[in-house]
Motif scaffolding. Structure first.
Motif, short mmCIF file in Angstrom:
data_model
loop_
_atom_site.label_atom_id
_atom_site.label_comp_id
_atom_site.label_asym_id
_atom_site.label_seq_id
_atom_site.Cartn_x
_atom_site.Cartn_y
_atom_site.Cartn_z
N THR A 56 0.83 -1.21 0.00
CA THR A 56 0.00 0.00 0.00
C THR A 56 0.86 1.26 0.00
OG1 THR A 56 -0.24 -0.13 2.41
CG2 THR A 56 -2.02 -1.08 1.07
N LEU A 57 1.99 1.23 0.72
CA LEU A 57 2.87 2.41 0.73
C LEU A 57 3.52 2.61 -0.62
CD1 LEU A 57 4.53 2.03 4.24
CD2 LEU A 57 2.59 3.45 3.59
N LEU A 58 3.89 1.55 -1.27
CA LEU A 58 4.48 1.64 -2.60
C LEU A 58 3.46 2.17 -3.60
CD1 LEU A 58 6.96 1.13 -4.31
CD2 LEU A 58 6.31 -1.27 -4.45
N LEU A 59 2.24 1.67 -3.54
CA LEU A 59 1.18 2.19 -4.40
C LEU A 59 0.94 3.67 -4.14
CD1 LEU A 59 -1.30 -0.82 -4.20
CD2 LEU A 59 -0.12 -0.02 -6.27
N ARG A 60 0.95 4.04 -2.87
CA ARG A 60 0.76 5.46 -2.51
C ARG A 60 1.81 6.33 -3.18
NH1 ARG A 60 2.52 6.82 3.33
NH2 ARG A 60 4.51 6.71 2.24
N GLU A 61 3.06 5.90 -3.13
CA GLU A 61 4.14 6.69 -3.73
C GLU A 61 4.01 6.75 -5.25
OE1 GLU A 61 5.80 8.64 -1.98
OE2 GLU A 61 5.38 7.74 -0.04
N ALA A 116 -5.24 0.10 -14.22
CA ALA A 116 -5.73 -0.73 -13.11
C ALA A 116 -5.11 -0.29 -11.79
CB ALA A 116 -5.43 -2.20 -13.39
N GLY A 117 -3.84 0.07 -11.81
CA GLY A 117 -3.18 0.56 -10.60
C GLY A 117 -3.79 1.87 -10.13
N GLN A 118 -4.05 2.77 -11.06
CA GLN A 118 -4.69 4.05 -10.73
C GLN A 118 -6.08 3.84 -10.13
OE1 GLN A 118 -3.53 7.19 -10.94
NE2 GLN A 118 -1.62 6.85 -12.04
N ALA A 119 -6.76 2.79 -10.59
CA ALA A 119 -8.11 2.51 -10.10
C ALA A 119 -8.13 2.14 -8.61
CB ALA A 119 -8.75 1.39 -10.92
N LEU A 120 -6.97 1.85 -8.04
CA LEU A 120 -6.90 1.51 -6.62
C LEU A 120 -6.95 2.73 -5.70
CD1 LEU A 120 -4.19 -1.28 -6.78
CD2 LEU A 120 -6.63 -1.58 -6.31
N ARG A 121 -6.82 3.92 -6.26
CA ARG A 121 -6.80 5.14 -5.44
C ARG A 121 -7.99 5.23 -4.47
NH1 ARG A 121 -4.12 9.85 -5.29
NH2 ARG A 121 -5.23 11.61 -4.40
N PRO A 122 -9.23 5.09 -4.94
CA PRO A 122 -10.35 5.20 -3.99
C PRO A 122 -10.30 4.13 -2.90
CG PRO A 122 -11.16 5.14 -6.27
CD PRO A 122 -9.69 4.91 -6.32
N LEU A 124 -7.53 2.82 -1.57
CA LEU A 124 -6.51 3.24 -0.59
C LEU A 124 -7.02 4.37 0.28
CD1 LEU A 124 -3.31 3.06 -2.83
CD2 LEU A 124 -4.08 1.42 -1.10
N VAL A 125 -7.73 5.31 -0.32
CA VAL A 125 -8.30 6.43 0.45
C VAL A 125 -9.29 5.89 1.48
CG1 VAL A 125 -9.81 8.47 0.27
CG2 VAL A 125 -7.92 8.16 -1.35
N GLU A 126 -10.14 4.98 1.06
CA GLU A 126 -11.15 4.43 1.97
C GLU A 126 -10.51 3.54 3.04
OE1 GLU A 126 -14.62 4.38 3.75
OE2 GLU A 126 -14.22 5.55 1.95
N LEU A 127 -9.47 2.79 2.70
CA LEU A 127 -8.77 2.00 3.71
C LEU A 127 -8.18 2.89 4.79
CD1 LEU A 127 -6.97 -0.71 1.54
CD2 LEU A 127 -8.74 -1.11 3.28
N GLU A 132 -8.47 4.93 10.30
CA GLU A 132 -8.57 6.03 11.28
C GLU A 132 -9.80 5.84 12.16
OE1 GLU A 132 -8.55 9.73 9.03
OE2 GLU A 132 -6.64 10.21 9.99
N ALA A 133 -10.93 5.51 11.55
CA ALA A 133 -12.17 5.33 12.32
C ALA A 133 -12.02 4.17 13.31
CB ALA A 133 -13.34 5.07 11.37
N LEU A 134 -11.40 3.08 12.88
CA LEU A 134 -11.21 1.94 13.78
C LEU A 134 -10.30 2.30 14.94
CD1 LEU A 134 -10.91 -0.94 11.17
CD2 LEU A 134 -12.81 -0.53 12.75
N LEU A 135 -9.24 3.04 14.67
CA LEU A 135 -8.35 3.48 15.75
C LEU A 135 -9.09 4.37 16.74
CD1 LEU A 135 -5.08 4.19 13.74
CD2 LEU A 135 -5.40 2.44 15.51
N ARG A 136 -9.90 5.27 16.21
CA ARG A 136 -10.67 6.18 17.05
C ARG A 136 -11.67 5.39 17.90
NH1 ARG A 136 -11.43 9.27 13.17
NH2 ARG A 136 -13.45 8.53 12.52
N LEU A 137 -12.37 4.45 17.29
CA LEU A 137 -13.36 3.65 18.01
C LEU A 137 -12.73 2.74 19.05
CD1 LEU A 137 -15.67 2.76 15.01
CD2 LEU A 137 -16.25 4.23 16.95
#
Length: 148
Positions: A56-61, A116-122, A124-127, A132-137
Motif C-alpha cells: 500500500t505504501l508503494l502504491l501510494r508513492e 488498473a493501478g490508478q483505479a486503486l486510489r479510492p 486506498l483512500v477508503e482503507l 482512522e475510524a477503527l483506531l478512534r473507536l
C-alpha cells in the motif's frame, strides 16, 4: 465401526445455503454471492491487488507519478532493495505497474501505475479513512497507532 450420529443422508454434501436477503450494497452482483473466497470475487480481487507488506505504501508513492527505483528507496528508506524489487515484480504481474526503460546512458528505469493501478486510489483512500475510524473507536485517538 460406524457411529450413528456421524451418518448423514447421501445428499447432505450437495445442499446449498440460499440467501434471499443479500445486501445489494455489499453484494451488488452475482460474482460476490459465494460461500467461500473465489478468485473472481471482486472483493478478493481488490484485496489481492493491495496484499503484501509495503504494497500500500508503494502504491501510494506511485500515485504521485512514475518513480525510479532509487527514488522509491529514498521515499521509503526502511524498505530493503530486495523487498522493493519483489513488490514491484508482484505489482507488474498483477497488471498494476508497468516498467518504463528510458534509452539513455545510464539506462533509467521508471515504474508507473497502469490504469488498473490508478483505479486503486479510492480503495486506498477508503482503507485509510476506515483505519482512522477503527483506531478512534478502539480509543487510540487521533489516528496514531497504540503505544506498545
Amino acid at each position: 465401526m460406524r457411529h450413528a450420529a456421524s451418518e448423514h443422508s447421501a445428499d447432505v454434501g450437495h445442499q446449498r445455503e440460499t440467501h434471499t436477503s443479500w445486501d445489494t450494497e455489499l453484494v451488488p452482483g452475482p460474482q460476490g454471492r459465494t460461500h467461500r473466497p473465489e478468485a473472481d470475487c471482486p472483493v478478493e480481487v481488490a484485496l489481492t491487488a493491495v496484499s503484501g507488506r509495503w504494497t500500500t505504501l508503494l502504491l501510494r508513492e506511485l500515485m504521485g507519478g512514475p518513480r525510479g527505483f532509487t527514488e522509491l528507496r529514498k521515499l521509503l528508506p526502511e524498505l530493503s532493495a530486495k523487498v522493493l524489487s519483489d513488490r514491484l515484480r508482484a505489482l507488474q504481474e498483477r497488471g498494476l505497474v508497468e516498467v518504463e526503460r528510458q534509452r539513455a546512458f545510464p539506462v533509467r528505469t521508471r515504474y508507473a501505475l497502469t490504469g488498473a493501478g490508478q483505479a486503486l486510489r479510492p480503495l486506498l483512500v477508503e482503507l485509510y479513512a476506515t483505519g482512522e475510524a477503527l483506531l478512534r473507536l478502539a480509543g487510540h485517538g487521533g489516528g496514531s497507532p497504540p503505544a506498545p
